[in-house]
Design an enzyme around this catalytic site. Structure first.
Site, PDB file in Angstrom:
ATOM      1  N   THR A 107       0.816  -1.216   0.000  1.00 60.12           N
ATOM      2  CA  THR A 107       0.000   0.000   0.000  1.00 60.12           C
ATOM      3  C   THR A 107       0.848   1.263   0.000  1.00 60.12           C
ATOM      4  OG1 THR A 107      -1.728  -1.164   1.152  1.00 60.12           O
ATOM      5  CG2 THR A 107      -1.776   1.210   1.343  1.00 60.12           C
ATOM      6  N   THR A 183       2.313  -4.127   4.683  1.00 61.09           N
ATOM      7  CA  THR A 183       2.345  -4.390   6.125  1.00 61.09           C
ATOM      8  C   THR A 183       2.049  -5.848   6.489  1.00 61.09           C
ATOM      9  OG1 THR A 183       0.032  -3.702   6.299  1.00 61.09           O
ATOM     10  CG2 THR A 183       1.708  -2.039   6.765  1.00 61.09           C
ATOM     11  N   ASP A 184       1.349  -6.569   5.600  1.00 60.69           N
ATOM     12  CA  ASP A 184       0.901  -7.922   5.985  1.00 60.69           C
ATOM     13  C   ASP A 184       2.055  -8.806   6.469  1.00 60.69           C
ATOM     14  OD1 ASP A 184      -1.552  -7.082   5.132  1.00 60.69           O
ATOM     15  OD2 ASP A 184      -1.899  -8.731   3.733  1.00 60.69           O
ATOM     16  N   LYS A 262       2.439  -7.674  13.478  1.00 55.99           N
ATOM     17  CA  LYS A 262       1.231  -6.951  13.066  1.00 55.99           C
ATOM     18  C   LYS A 262       0.079  -7.486  13.917  1.00 55.99           C
ATOM     19  CE  LYS A 262      -1.570  -5.475   9.177  1.00 55.99           C
ATOM     20  NZ  LYS A 262      -1.847  -5.415   7.752  1.00 55.99           N
TER      21      LYS A 262
HETATM   22  N1  ASP Z   1      -1.798  -6.590   1.504  1.00 54.73           N
HETATM   23  C1  ASP Z   1      -0.980  -5.405   1.526  1.00 54.73           C
HETATM   24  C2  ASP Z   1       0.453  -5.844   1.631  1.00 54.73           C
HETATM   25  O1  ASP Z   1       0.845  -6.333   2.643  1.00 54.73           O
HETATM   26  C3  ASP Z   1      -1.363  -4.511   2.626  1.00 54.73           C
HETATM   27  C4  ASP Z   1      -0.392  -3.376   2.871  1.00 54.73           C
HETATM   28  O2  ASP Z   1       0.322  -2.950   2.002  1.00 54.73           O
HETATM   29  O3  ASP Z   1      -0.341  -2.884   3.972  1.00 54.73           O
HETATM   30  O4  ASP Z   1       1.196  -5.677   0.703  1.00 54.73           O
END
Ligand code: ASP
Length: 448
Positions: A107, A183-184, A262
């Site tokens: 993201t 973040t995942d 997380k």
């Molecule tokens: N699904 C996305 C990822 O981890 C969510 C994010 O970017 O925070 O790439």
């Protein structure tokens, strides 16, 4: 010239689009299996499968169509091009530290064009200054796109590539490295880099965002500024992960790469230090250390790169009724390591004992971390724990399962010898074991 080359398309899809002279934003018609799809060609949001073309239909929906030799692609006309205009890069101040920002996707690295609905997963220097012009007051930044993936698609091979890329830039003499990441699985990557990049001379800081940078509620800019500030100036030299400390924009907190998880699906303060403390805080553009237990920044230190990870490692979560045949299955498949996510102080049911014993006898390294997340395993309290220890299961102390899994992958990437692997597993490499449980340790705050 069409924008097709850097739009995320590759393989068959790219060939079809080039043949029909289609560019991003053009109005196209795709005929597949008797169905006709007409709409705007939009970029692939990541460099994934090479056989899908994405069309934004009049209804507003995006449709992915698989291209095979029976599919027809035609250009109907020139449409609106996605508006990803970025301002020029501001003048760099030579007195500021030199920080490289590497993009891996997620993201934080995506931008949306609201007319076409296209999401672009990239982070060039000009994009970055366009979104966060304040960066030019914090550091001399240059950028490098390592890959463009949502983090759920990142594998051990990407960790290796990323570690090698970071090492190269550090050897060239940068003052700090920031890695923009989804973040995942960011905490898995931070653990992986903590093991792969040893004796760091400068900080390496992962950063993400819960909302993309062009949305008004985005946390991307504050997180990035905090991460760049810490990478360029903080006195520590470890792998850290920087995100919001609370839901407000007041402070960015830097967690230790092996001690962070997380914990919330959507909150800005989703990352928490587990069984440990954050290393540093960035507030009002000031970095303050949160502990005196950290590796010091020192440009003279010589980085040690150990970027290999074993892919033949599995995580088995214990639950009531777990079928031991799952463990047997992995052993038969030639797995080299199993991380058992045990209950409580470190247990699995006695019905799994034969399977666990057999795995260890076959040379599989079996380690155990607790699914409680907080606290540490103590396998001497109950018979169950003692039995598992007697089979050769390695307790991972206060490491939570994800870091334990990454460490097992890393350890088995260093050696094939099970005895040496167990020794390395028990050695504290990057602060993954805390020597003692501190009284201040808190169970999760927030969580609503
Ligand atoms: N699904 C996305 C990822 O981890 C969510 C994010 O970017 O925070 O790439």
């Amino acid at each position: 010239m069409s924008q097709i080359e850097n739009s995320g398309y590759k393989g068959e899809a790219l060939r079809f689009l080039k043949q029909a002279d289609c560019g991003i934003g053009d109005i196209i018609r795709v005929t597949s299996k008797g169905k006709v799809y007409e709409g705007i060609l939009i970029p692939r949001s990541e460099l994934g499968e090479g056989t899908i073309v994405i069309v934004k239909m009049k209804s507003g929906y995006n449709v992915g169509i698989k291209v095979t030799k029976d599919v027809k692609v035609e250009k109907l006309g020139k449409g609106i091009k996605p508006a990803f205009a970025s301002p020029p890069i501001p003048k760099q101040n030579p007195a500021l530290p030199h920080v490289v920002i590497m993009s891996t996707g997620g993201t934080i690295a995506s931008r949306v064009d609201y007319r076409t609905g296209a999401v672009r997963s990239a982070l060039s220097a000009s994009d970055l200054y366009g979104v966060v012009p304040e960066l030019s007051d914090v550091a001399r930044v240059d950028t490098e796109i390592v890959f463009s993936l949502y983090s759920e698609n990142i594998t051990q091979k990407h960790w290796t590539e990323l570690a090698q890329t970071v090492a190269k830039r550090i050897e060239q003499g940068v003052d700090g490295v920031v890695i923009a990441h989804g973040t995942d699985t960011m905490a898995y990557t931070s653990a992986a880099l903590s093991f792969a990049l040893q004796n760091l001379p400068v900080p390496v800081i992962l950063v993400g965002a819960q909302r993309s940078s062009d949305r008004p509620s985005s946390d991307a800019a504050t997180n990035l500024i905090g991460a760049v500030k810490a990478a360029g100036e903080a006195p520590f030299a470890e792998v850290g992960l920087a995100m919001h400390e609370t839901v407000s924009d007041t402070a960015i907190i830097v967690h230790r790469g092996t001690k962070v998880r997380k914990c919330h699906t959507s909150r800005r303060d989703t990352f928490k230090s587990i069984n440990g403390f954050p290393i540093a805080k960035v507030k009002d553009l000031q970095v303050t250390m949160q502990t005196d237990q950290y590796q010091r920044r020192d440009a003279k230190k010589k980085l040690v790169l150990k970027p290999n990870f074993c892919e033949k490692v599995a995580l088995v979560k214990f639950y009531p009724g777990l079928d031991p045949a799952i463990i047997d299955f992995y052993v038969e498949k030639g797995i080299k390591g199993i991380l058992l996510e045990g209950s409580g102080l470190g247990h699995v049911s006695k019905f799994c004992f034969d399977a666990v014993k057999n795995a260890v006898e076959k040379g599989v390294v079996v380690a155990l971390a607790s699914q409680c997340i907080w606290g540490r395993v103590n396998m001497n309290v109950y018979d169950t724990g003692r039995d598992l220890l007697s089979f050769g299961v390695v307790p991972l102390d206060d490491m939570f399962p994800e870091t334990g899994l990454v460490k097992l992958m890393w350890v088995l990437g260093q050696t094939d010898d099970a005895k040496k692997a167990v020794k390395l597993l028990k050695t504290n490499i990057a602060g993954e074991f805390s020597p003692r449980t501190l009284p201040q340790e808190k169970i999760v705050e927030g969580g609503q």
